[in-house]
Design a protein around this motif. Structure first.
Motif, PDB file in Angstrom:
ATOM      1  N   VAL A 191       1.402   4.203  -3.111  1.00 27.46           N
ATOM      2  CA  VAL A 191       1.314   5.823  -2.913  1.00 27.46           C
ATOM      3  C   VAL A 191       2.476   6.493  -3.097  1.00 27.46           C
ATOM      4  N   GLY A 192       3.675   5.800  -3.312  1.00 26.26           N
ATOM      5  CA  GLY A 192       5.126   6.375  -3.271  1.00 26.26           C
ATOM      6  C   GLY A 192       5.865   6.470  -1.882  1.00 26.26           C
ATOM      7  N   LYS A 193       5.371   6.087  -1.166  1.00 22.87           N
ATOM      8  CA  LYS A 193       5.676   6.237   0.159  1.00 22.87           C
ATOM      9  C   LYS A 193       6.989   5.244   0.591  1.00 22.87           C
ATOM     10  N   ALA A 194       8.131   5.293   1.392  1.00 23.36           N
ATOM     11  CA  ALA A 194       9.008   4.361   1.710  1.00 23.36           C
ATOM     12  C   ALA A 194       8.620   3.391   2.622  1.00 23.36           C
ATOM     13  N   ARG A 195       9.185   2.002   2.403  1.00 24.19           N
ATOM     14  CA  ARG A 195       8.532   0.977   3.208  1.00 24.19           C
ATOM     15  C   ARG A 195       9.443   1.073   4.452  1.00 24.19           C
ATOM     16  N   CYS A 220       0.858  -1.148  -0.005  1.00 20.06           N
ATOM     17  CA  CYS A 220       0.017   0.090  -0.072  1.00 20.06           C
ATOM     18  C   CYS A 220       0.983   1.461   0.020  1.00 20.06           C
ATOM     19  N   LEU A 221       1.875   1.130   0.684  1.00 16.90           N
ATOM     20  CA  LEU A 221       2.957   2.375   0.696  1.00 16.90           C
ATOM     21  C   LEU A 221       3.498   2.405  -0.536  1.00 16.90           C
ATOM     22  N   ASP A 222       3.938   1.338  -1.126  1.00 20.02           N
ATOM     23  CA  ASP A 222       4.449   1.428  -2.642  1.00 20.02           C
ATOM     24  C   ASP A 222       3.466   2.337  -3.457  1.00 20.02           C
TER      25      ASP A 222
END
Length: 285
Positions: free
Chosen positions: A53-57, A49-51
């Motif tokens: 929206v372009g957020k770091a894991r 889900c983070l991937d």
């Protein structure tokens, strides 16, 4: 076929004892597997889900093998004699040595269950490679049943290899012939897939998950298509009985979904120990 029916040069009593001891230690590892694998799956979904929206894991805190056993409450490592199956839990009186938090009964329960199943497999099949295959299957069924019971998940990481393992052992006609194993795997998956879609069409709800399809496919691969009616009947009867008892006792609401995997796993264990011309039921006559 003769190679998997070869009898090891060891007395049956000693083989059963060794199987029970191995079951304790395999069960000890299953306590880690059943606790960590669902949480790893949930973290992976969150990371995806983070991937999206372009957020770091975030950094993954642990895996199946690392870190070593630790207290779920304070994360203190469990070392030395405290890691001994069942005995460690008993000597600690079910509490963490570092923080005195209670340690769930699930740990000795899984260890004792696996111990009993390994001993039963050794008794049922004798000192043969087939007994080792049966022990492996019983360990996987314990893990799948426990995970589904606690999280309503049946991980592909366990169900899919179990299908292939069933086909491989039946290359040697361990539990059934290879053609019956292949047809059983296909029929097991397709049958529940059809039931799933018919139920959804009629009610607008999903009555089970895809993991149930794969677990029944695995049982079909291990025992052949001729075993599937009995497996489904046993799983359904136990499911209806337990579901009814939970509803009457107020522990489950009417219409509340309940995991089907534990009942399929239980039916698989019954087939493993009682099925065949020389099943344990012969000794109960």
């Amino acid at each position: 076929m003769s190679s998997v029916r070869h009898v090891f040069d060891i007395p049956l009593g000693a083989f059963i004892g060794l199987a029970a001891l191995a079951g304790l230690f395999i069960g000890n590892w299953l306590t880690l597997l059943t606790y960590r694998l669902p949480r790893m799956m949930e973290r992976e979904w969150q990371a995806q889900c983070l991937d999206a929206v372009g957020k770091a894991r975030p950094a993954s805190p642990d895996g199946l093998l690392r870190p070593a056993s630790q207290c779920p409450a304070c994360h203190a490592p469990v070392t030395g004699w405290r890691r001994l199956p069942v005995l460690g839990w008993l000597l600690l009186r079910g509490r963490c040595a570092a923080c005195d938090a209670p340690i769930s009964w699930r740990y000795p329960a899984i260890e004792l269950l696996t111990c009993a199943l390994f001993a039963a497999c050794a008794w049922r099949y004798g000192a043969t490679p087939v007994a080792l295959f049966a022990m492996g299957l019983s360990a996987m069924l314990v893990a799948l049943a426990w995970i589904d019971f606690e999280s309503t998940l049946l991980p592909d990481a366990l169900t899919q290899p179990l299908v292939w393992a069933g086909l491989l052992v039946n290359l040697f006609d361990a539990f059934t012939t290879l053609p019956l194993a292949v047809v059983g795997a296909v029929a097991g998956y397709v049958f529940l897939w059809v039931i799933f879609h018919v139920f959804r069409l009629l009610t607008g709800r999903e009555g089970m998950g895809y993991g149930d399809f794969k677990l029944l496919a695995a049982l079909g691969a291990w025992f052949g298509i001729e075993s599937l009616p009995m497996v489904l009947l046993a799983a359904s009867l136990v499911g209806v009985l337990i579901g009814g008892l939970l509803t009457l006792s107020g522990r489950a609401g009417r219409g509340q979904p309940l995991p089907f995997g534990p009942y399929l796993a239980l039916a698989g264990i019954v087939m493993l120990l009682l099925g065949g011309e020389q099943g344990l039921w012969q000794f109960m006559r």
